[in-house]
Design a protein around this motif. Structure first.
Motif, mmCIF file in Angstrom:
data_model
loop_
_atom_site.group_PDB
_atom_site.id
_atom_site.type_symbol
_atom_site.label_atom_id
_atom_site.label_comp_id
_atom_site.label_asym_id
_atom_site.label_seq_id
_atom_site.Cartn_x
_atom_site.Cartn_y
_atom_site.Cartn_z
ATOM 1 N N TRP A 1 1.088 -1.209 0.043
ATOM 2 C CA TRP A 1 -0.097 0.020 0.108
ATOM 3 C C TRP A 1 1.030 1.304 0.163
ATOM 4 C CZ3 TRP A 1 0.144 3.671 3.835
ATOM 5 C CH2 TRP A 1 0.854 3.508 4.901
ATOM 6 N N GLY A 2 0.300 2.268 -0.395
ATOM 7 C CA GLY A 2 1.042 3.436 -0.406
ATOM 8 C C GLY A 2 0.097 4.669 -0.652
ATOM 9 N N PHE A 3 0.922 5.869 -0.626
ATOM 10 C CA PHE A 3 0.026 7.202 -0.912
ATOM 11 C C PHE A 3 0.643 7.567 -2.308
ATOM 12 C CE2 PHE A 3 0.054 7.646 3.679
ATOM 13 C CZ PHE A 3 -1.569 7.594 3.771
ATOM 14 N N GLY A 4 -0.406 8.418 -3.043
ATOM 15 C CA GLY A 4 -0.070 8.820 -4.405
ATOM 16 C C GLY A 4 -0.263 7.810 -5.699
ATOM 17 N N LYS B 1 7.167 0.029 -11.319
ATOM 18 C CA LYS B 1 8.286 -0.374 -11.285
ATOM 19 C C LYS B 1 8.941 -0.336 -9.987
ATOM 20 C CE LYS B 1 9.313 0.670 -16.146
ATOM 21 N NZ LYS B 1 10.212 1.433 -17.241
ATOM 22 N N ARG B 2 8.535 0.794 -9.267
ATOM 23 C CA ARG B 2 9.340 0.932 -7.948
ATOM 24 C C ARG B 2 8.427 0.243 -6.760
ATOM 25 N NH1 ARG B 2 8.762 6.851 -7.185
ATOM 26 N NH2 ARG B 2 6.809 6.208 -6.265
ATOM 27 N N LEU C 1 8.868 -3.401 -5.490
ATOM 28 C CA LEU C 1 9.867 -3.627 -4.905
ATOM 29 C C LEU C 1 9.830 -3.721 -3.306
ATOM 30 C CD1 LEU C 1 12.559 -2.026 -7.054
ATOM 31 C CD2 LEU C 1 11.814 -4.261 -7.234
ATOM 32 N N ARG C 2 8.933 -2.970 -2.772
ATOM 33 C CA ARG C 2 8.420 -2.717 -1.426
ATOM 34 C C ARG C 2 7.376 -3.580 -0.979
ATOM 35 N NH1 ARG C 2 6.548 1.575 0.092
ATOM 36 N NH2 ARG C 2 5.615 2.484 -2.043
ATOM 37 N N TYR C 3 6.852 -4.676 -1.854
ATOM 38 C CA TYR C 3 5.820 -5.456 -1.338
ATOM 39 C C TYR C 3 6.369 -6.597 -0.059
ATOM 40 C CZ TYR C 3 2.886 -4.930 -5.558
ATOM 41 O OH TYR C 3 1.994 -4.243 -6.530
ATOM 42 N N ASN C 4 5.237 -6.769 0.782
ATOM 43 C CA ASN C 4 5.641 -7.805 1.698
ATOM 44 C C ASN C 4 5.039 -8.997 1.218
ATOM 45 O OD1 ASN C 4 5.633 -9.303 3.955
ATOM 46 N ND2 ASN C 4 4.067 -8.140 5.197
#
Length: 373
Positions: free
Chosen positions: A310-313, A318-319, A322-325
């Motif tokens: 999850w995230g904002f914006g 592509k980016r 890479l931060r998936y759990n």
């Protein structure tokens, strides 16, 4: 597959008729909510007739009662009697039609151990936030001095357009014993009604149990990737005659001038998102700031899914992956899309059928915020 949504996967159950349903529980553990899937007709019709949000409710309820902040229900306020030193499991369900809620118990911490029928790693907090249709299993330790304490819930709302119910519903945790209780009981401290950081500070820290008995089988290689844009919009009304923003009517997205896929737009049976059996699916729900940037509780019938990111914006394909759990993401069936943000989920399409996916605020599917897969 008949799983409840009227006129989507089955006809509604008629008055005085009977309907039998066989439910097979497989890997579910904890609290699941079985509920009818029908609009509250008077509220729905009011909103559709005016083009605006329906009137707000008079109050929220805990176990059927508004609580003793409302004179009409002071004598019927729900009371939970506890013994000092004991531990209790609370099964918390947001059965409200329209709002996400903060829930807290004065001077007590709560430890979340499950959500939507799946265990989680213990998460201890002063409050939880729960979307319509969500469930949480929460451990309460009765470790405070003998007294009465309010458990309470109030709205979380960030939409700049429309009204919301700003009442607080209460119940009472009362310790067993001989003492003079405080009057009135202590109220819990809540985040601000529009505190998005407080909401994601809770939801973003949920993790699956992920042990030998409860492994996380997160799909790693995806065969189908989908992105859904979740937003509010408006439709013009003749002579600005509706009571939505600036005389318009609320709706989901406006129809695009050049549709991505051409089909028979007047057909009785519009196209579905067809998934191959046993395919691995990733869905990114992307919120927008059209008309009113707000949060979105999204619910999928027929499946649980792993909430991998999850995230904002704007989602960056592509980016952000890479931060998936992919180690211990929570398993849920209702997920909270943050205001002007996104959420990514993954699941294996191993349950054949036609399954309803929709925003779990009852007025919004009437605006078109739903689909089937």
């Amino acid at each position: 597959m008949d799983d409840g949504p009227e006129y989507i996967t089955q006809c509604p159950i008629q008055l005085w008729s009977k309907f039998s349903q066989k439910i097979i529980l497989s890997s579910e553990e904890g609290t699941l909510w079985w509920h009818a899937h029908s609009d509250v007709n008077a509220v729905r019709d009011e909103g559709l007739a005016t083009g605006a949000d329906p009137n707000i409710s008079d109050s929220f309820l805990i176990n059927g009662q508004p609580g003793d902040l409302h004179p009409c229900s002071k004598s019927g306020t729900f009371k939970l009697t506890v013994d000092h030193g004991k531990t209790y499991l609370l099964r918390i369900i947001n059965a409200a039609l329209q709002e996400a809620l903060f829930f807290s118990i004065a001077k007590h911490k709560m430890t979340v151990v499950g959500t939507d029928g799946s265990y989680t790693k213990p998460l201890t907090r002063d409050y939880i936030i729960i979307s319509p249709g969500q469930t949480f299993d929460v451990i309460l330790e009765a470790n405070q001095r003998l007294n009465h304490y309010y458990m309470a819930a109030r709205v979380y709302s960030v939409a700049p357009i429309g009204n919301y119910d700003n009442t607080t519903t209460t119940a009472i945790v009362q310790y067993r014993g001989y003492y003079t209780s405080s009057s009135p009981p202590s109220l819990p401290h809540f985040p601000g009604y529009n505190d998005t950081n407080a909401s994601v500070h809770f939801t973003g820290r949920l993790r699956s149990l992920g042990d030998a008995e409860h492994p996380c089988n997160v799909p790693l290689s995806m065969s189908t990737k989908l992105i859904y844009i979740i937003s509010m919009n408006t439709i013009p009304c003749a002579d600005n005659s509706c009571t939505g923003p600036n005389g318009t009517q609320f709706s989901a997205n406006k129809f695009p001038s050049i549709p991505k896929m051409v089909y028979d737009f007047t057909s009785e049976y519009p196209p579905l998102e067809v998934l191959e059996y046993n395919s691995t699916v990733e869905i990114v729900f992307q919120g927008t700031n059209l008309v009113a940037g707000t949060h979105h509780p999204m619910h999928l019938h027929g499946y649980d899914f792993y909430v991998v990111g999850w995230g904002f914006g704007n989602f960056d394909k592509k980016r952000d992956p890479l931060r998936y759990n992919l180690v211990d993401p929570p398993i849920q069936n209702t997920i909270f899309i943050p205001t002007n943000g996104w959420v990514a989920v993954r699941f294996k399409a191993s349950n054949p059928g036609v399954w309803f996916m929709h925003r779990h605020l009852e007025r919004h599917p009437t605006w078109g915020m739903d689909t089937c897969s």
